[in-house]
Design an enzyme around this catalytic site. Structure first.
Site, PDB file in Angstrom:
ATOM      1  N   LEU A  41     -30.802   4.205 -60.193  1.00  0.00           N
ATOM      2  CA  LEU A  41     -32.108   3.431 -60.568  1.00  0.00           C
ATOM      3  C   LEU A  41     -33.004   4.632 -60.494  1.00  0.00           C
ATOM      4  O   LEU A  41     -34.186   4.162 -60.174  1.00  0.00           O
ATOM      5  CB  LEU A  41     -32.180   2.333 -59.517  1.00  0.00           C
ATOM      6  CG  LEU A  41     -31.165   1.454 -59.753  1.00  0.00           C
ATOM      7  CD1 LEU A  41     -31.432  -0.153 -58.930  1.00  0.00           C
ATOM      8  CD2 LEU A  41     -30.867   1.051 -61.025  1.00  0.00           C
ATOM      9  N   PHE A  79     -23.417   8.182 -69.269  1.00  0.00           N
ATOM     10  CA  PHE A  79     -25.045   8.060 -69.952  1.00  0.00           C
ATOM     11  C   PHE A  79     -25.893   8.770 -68.967  1.00  0.00           C
ATOM     12  O   PHE A  79     -27.000   9.335 -69.188  1.00  0.00           O
ATOM     13  CB  PHE A  79     -25.630   6.858 -70.121  1.00  0.00           C
ATOM     14  CG  PHE A  79     -24.803   6.174 -71.462  1.00  0.00           C
ATOM     15  CD1 PHE A  79     -25.136   6.093 -72.532  1.00  0.00           C
ATOM     16  CD2 PHE A  79     -23.559   5.198 -71.046  1.00  0.00           C
ATOM     17  CE1 PHE A  79     -24.521   5.338 -73.760  1.00  0.00           C
ATOM     18  CE2 PHE A  79     -23.140   4.488 -72.002  1.00  0.00           C
ATOM     19  CZ  PHE A  79     -23.462   4.521 -73.221  1.00  0.00           C
ATOM     20  N   THR A 123     -26.486  15.128 -77.872  1.00  0.00           N
ATOM     21  CA  THR A 123     -27.663  14.951 -78.718  1.00  0.00           C
ATOM     22  C   THR A 123     -27.739  15.877 -79.499  1.00  0.00           C
ATOM     23  O   THR A 123     -27.085  16.961 -79.563  1.00  0.00           O
ATOM     24  CB  THR A 123     -28.893  15.265 -77.559  1.00  0.00           C
ATOM     25  OG1 THR A 123     -30.044  15.593 -78.190  1.00  0.00           O
ATOM     26  CG2 THR A 123     -28.700  16.609 -76.824  1.00  0.00           C
ATOM     27  N   TYR A 147     -32.948  21.355 -71.874  1.00  0.00           N
ATOM     28  CA  TYR A 147     -32.233  19.869 -72.210  1.00  0.00           C
ATOM     29  C   TYR A 147     -31.035  19.988 -72.974  1.00  0.00           C
ATOM     30  O   TYR A 147     -29.756  19.601 -73.012  1.00  0.00           O
ATOM     31  CB  TYR A 147     -33.176  18.837 -72.832  1.00  0.00           C
ATOM     32  CG  TYR A 147     -32.572  17.639 -73.155  1.00  0.00           C
ATOM     33  CD1 TYR A 147     -32.095  16.651 -72.263  1.00  0.00           C
ATOM     34  CD2 TYR A 147     -32.448  17.592 -74.551  1.00  0.00           C
ATOM     35  CE1 TYR A 147     -31.643  15.675 -72.794  1.00  0.00           C
ATOM     36  CE2 TYR A 147     -31.887  16.112 -74.974  1.00  0.00           C
ATOM     37  CZ  TYR A 147     -31.608  15.351 -74.076  1.00  0.00           C
ATOM     38  OH  TYR A 147     -31.015  14.240 -74.507  1.00  0.00           O
ATOM     39  N   ILE A 213     -50.632  12.317 -82.740  1.00  0.00           N
ATOM     40  CA  ILE A 213     -49.536  12.961 -83.742  1.00  0.00           C
ATOM     41  C   ILE A 213     -49.547  14.175 -83.534  1.00  0.00           C
ATOM     42  O   ILE A 213     -50.824  15.123 -83.454  1.00  0.00           O
ATOM     43  CB  ILE A 213     -49.984  12.675 -85.224  1.00  0.00           C
ATOM     44  CG1 ILE A 213     -50.037  11.011 -85.421  1.00  0.00           C
ATOM     45  CG2 ILE A 213     -49.156  13.315 -86.054  1.00  0.00           C
ATOM     46  CD1 ILE A 213     -50.213  10.767 -86.989  1.00  0.00           C
ATOM     47  N   ARG A 227     -37.763  12.589 -88.633  1.00  0.00           N
ATOM     48  CA  ARG A 227     -36.670  12.392 -87.562  1.00  0.00           C
ATOM     49  C   ARG A 227     -35.703  11.055 -88.123  1.00  0.00           C
ATOM     50  O   ARG A 227     -36.314  10.358 -89.035  1.00  0.00           O
ATOM     51  CB  ARG A 227     -37.266  11.869 -86.151  1.00  0.00           C
ATOM     52  CG  ARG A 227     -38.117  12.849 -85.393  1.00  0.00           C
ATOM     53  CD  ARG A 227     -36.923  13.968 -85.010  1.00  0.00           C
ATOM     54  NE  ARG A 227     -38.050  14.975 -84.250  1.00  0.00           N
ATOM     55  CZ  ARG A 227     -38.249  16.043 -84.580  1.00  0.00           C
ATOM     56  NH1 ARG A 227     -38.334  16.267 -85.845  1.00  0.00           N
ATOM     57  NH2 ARG A 227     -39.052  17.067 -83.788  1.00  0.00           N
ATOM     58  N   ARG A 288     -46.265  19.981 -80.881  1.00  0.00           N
ATOM     59  CA  ARG A 288     -45.549  19.821 -79.207  1.00  0.00           C
ATOM     60  C   ARG A 288     -44.748  20.976 -79.347  1.00  0.00           C
ATOM     61  O   ARG A 288     -43.936  21.291 -80.325  1.00  0.00           O
ATOM     62  CB  ARG A 288     -44.830  18.527 -79.093  1.00  0.00           C
ATOM     63  CG  ARG A 288     -44.360  18.518 -77.630  1.00  0.00           C
ATOM     64  CD  ARG A 288     -43.936  16.875 -77.476  1.00  0.00           C
ATOM     65  NE  ARG A 288     -42.897  16.598 -78.458  1.00  0.00           N
ATOM     66  CZ  ARG A 288     -42.229  15.285 -78.453  1.00  0.00           C
ATOM     67  NH1 ARG A 288     -42.749  14.365 -77.410  1.00  0.00           N
ATOM     68  NH2 ARG A 288     -41.150  14.918 -79.150  1.00  0.00           N
TER      69      ARG A 288
HETATM   70  N1  UDP Z   1     -44.780  12.231 -81.609  1.00  0.00           N
HETATM   71  C1  UDP Z   1     -45.663  12.116 -81.675  1.00  0.00           C
HETATM   72  N2  UDP Z   1     -46.605  11.680 -80.838  1.00  0.00           N
HETATM   73  C2  UDP Z   1     -46.384  11.344 -79.793  1.00  0.00           C
HETATM   74  C3  UDP Z   1     -44.931  11.083 -79.460  1.00  0.00           C
HETATM   75  C4  UDP Z   1     -43.999  11.802 -80.442  1.00  0.00           C
HETATM   76  O1  UDP Z   1     -46.295  12.725 -82.766  1.00  0.00           O
HETATM   77  O2  UDP Z   1     -47.048  11.047 -78.801  1.00  0.00           O
HETATM   78  C5  UDP Z   1     -43.502  12.595 -82.478  1.00  0.00           C
HETATM   79  C6  UDP Z   1     -43.068  13.983 -82.126  1.00  0.00           C
HETATM   80  O3  UDP Z   1     -43.359  15.199 -82.250  1.00  0.00           O
HETATM   81  C7  UDP Z   1     -41.484  13.883 -82.986  1.00  0.00           C
HETATM   82  C8  UDP Z   1     -41.512  12.354 -83.221  1.00  0.00           C
HETATM   83  O4  UDP Z   1     -42.736  11.604 -83.147  1.00  0.00           O
HETATM   84  O5  UDP Z   1     -41.780  14.441 -84.198  1.00  0.00           O
HETATM   85  C9  UDP Z   1     -40.496  11.703 -82.478  1.00  0.00           C
HETATM   86  O6  UDP Z   1     -40.651  12.139 -80.943  1.00  0.00           O
HETATM   87  P1  UDP Z   1     -40.087  11.267 -79.961  1.00  0.00           P
HETATM   88  O7  UDP Z   1     -40.438  12.025 -78.347  1.00  0.00           O
HETATM   89  O8  UDP Z   1     -39.926   9.835 -80.065  1.00  0.00           O
HETATM   90  O9  UDP Z   1     -38.395  11.989 -80.096  1.00  0.00           O
HETATM   91  P2  UDP Z   1     -37.718  13.283 -80.013  1.00  0.00           P
HETATM   92  O10 UDP Z   1     -37.702  13.741 -81.349  1.00  0.00           O
HETATM   93  O11 UDP Z   1     -38.653  14.165 -79.310  1.00  0.00           O
HETATM   94  O12 UDP Z   1     -36.606  13.284 -79.647  1.00  0.00           O
END
Ligand code: UDP
Length: 341
Positions: A41, A79, A123, A147, A213, A227, A288
């Site tokens: 938890l 998981f 993943t 990760y 974004i 994605r 990011r």
């Molecule tokens: N993303 C974004 N703003 C946010 C969170 C995510 O632009 O606040 C973008 C991120 O850069 C990626 C996509 O959304 O391209 C999915 O991100 P998420 O963190 O949901 O999953 P990940 O692809 O990292 O596993």
């Protein structure tokens, strides 16, 4: 293809109080399979547990052994683990402990007890920056974050255990898990929340002013990252198929779990606006670190080996299901509200 054999005894579900594990446990119970959730938890929620529950930490081998002895599972779905890519870069020790050491503890106890079949949450981060997209099941592996590396390490441990001890495994490489149980009872609650769709729904609920974004200069049609969003109930179904194949005696397998369809961040924002009726303001900020431009599954093994095709792949369906859960649980599960206070 070998016969699917639904497990005839309990399935141990580590991390079964978390997002994907809870949906898998719910599906198993619906299909008449007993479940034993083992979860500390630390990130999961008591209200999301379906079936028997042991609150325990995989660092504690005695607790794992006790749970196995008490419930006598015939198979396991694993998981439990840490899932924040960014945190894994700054705190790699936590990730190697939680994802690698704790997985090894689990597998050793399963092996000692003669439990042979394990389905593992892997993943698409094991591929790193993919050379070919859509990404086939046998694409070169090259994780670019701790990760992804820890998940690949666990896949390798399972391969060694298969060779040495005959443990069979299914490593399921998820793309972007999304959505929620259509009945509105289970959904995605992360503290802190970092995932795109839940963040958009926080904006639509008035809990957040805007979505940031991460970058609009990627080599994609609209400049934002693309994605492959896969419904959590489809992931749960793949786990049930995988465990049933293993129970039927099939050899180990590794495969991608995605829809094969990519959506950009801007397309997701637009879909969330349509579903929620909220304008959802956005601003573009710096990219990011470690975000590949384009991650979409090109795998065919899940269909050919698991007999799996996503049933809730439609993007609006995914967001509608997530929105239903969000409206029913605006602050997450009751225990998550307590945690965040
Ligand atoms: N993303 C974004 N703003 C946010 C969170 C995510 O632009 O606040 C973008 C991120 O850069 C990626 C996509 O959304 O391209 C999915 O991100 P998420 O963190 O949901 O999953 P990940 O692809 O990292 O596993």
């Amino acid at each position: 293809m070998s016969a699917l054999t639904t497990p005839r005894g309990p399935v141990l579900i580590t991390g079964g109080a978390g997002y994907i594990g809870s949906h898998a446990a719910q599906l198993l119970m619906e299909r008449g399979v007993e479940t034993v959730v083992f979860d500390d938890l630390s990130a999961g929620h008591r209200e999301a547990v379906r079936g028997e529950f042991v609150q325990g930490d995989l660092a504690d081998t005695g607790a794992i052994a006790d749970a196995i002895q008490r419930f006598k599972p015939v198979a396991a779905m694993h998981f439990a683990g840490k899932c924040y890519v960014g945190e894994s870069v700054t705190e790699p020790g936590l990730y190697y402990q939680a994802n690698v050491v704790n997985s090894l503890n689990l597998f050793r106890e399963l092996q000692r007890a003669g439990v042979r079949d394990v389905v593992f949450s892997s993943t698409c981060a094991t591929y790193g920056q993919p050379e070919v997209v859509p990404i086939p099941d046998d694409a070169p592996l090259g994780p670019i974050t701790p990760y992804g590396q820890t998940k690949l390490d666990v896949e390798n441990i399972l391969a060694s255990f298969s060779r040495a001890y005959g443990m069979r495994h299914a490593c399921l490489r998820y793309f972007n898990a999304a959505g929620a149980s259509p009945d509105g009872t289970l959904g995605e609650v992360h503290i802190p929340e970092t995932h795109l769709i839940p963040l958009l729904l926080e904006v639509a609920s008035g809990q957040r002013d805007e979505l940031k974004i991460f970058g609009q200069d990627y080599p994609t049609p609209d400049g934002t990252c693309v994605r492959d969003y896969i419904h959590v109930c489809d992931l749960a179904q793949a786990h049930l198929s995988a465990i049933s194949l293993l129970q039927g005696g099939v050899e180990s397998l590794t495969c991608n779990l995605g829809t094969g369809q990519g959506f950009s961040v801007l397309e997701i924002v637009q879909a969330a606006r349509e579903v929620t009726g909220h304008p959802i303001p956005v601003t573009v900020v710096e990219p990011r670190e470690g975000d590949p431009a384009f991650l979409v599954s090109g795998g065919t093994r899940a269909a050919s080996v698991l007999g799996w095709t996503p049933q809730r792949a439609d993007l609006n369906t995914i967001i509608e299901d997530a929105w239903r859960f969000k409206r029913a649980h605006p602050d997450g599960y009751p225990s998550s509200c307590a945690e965040s206070r």
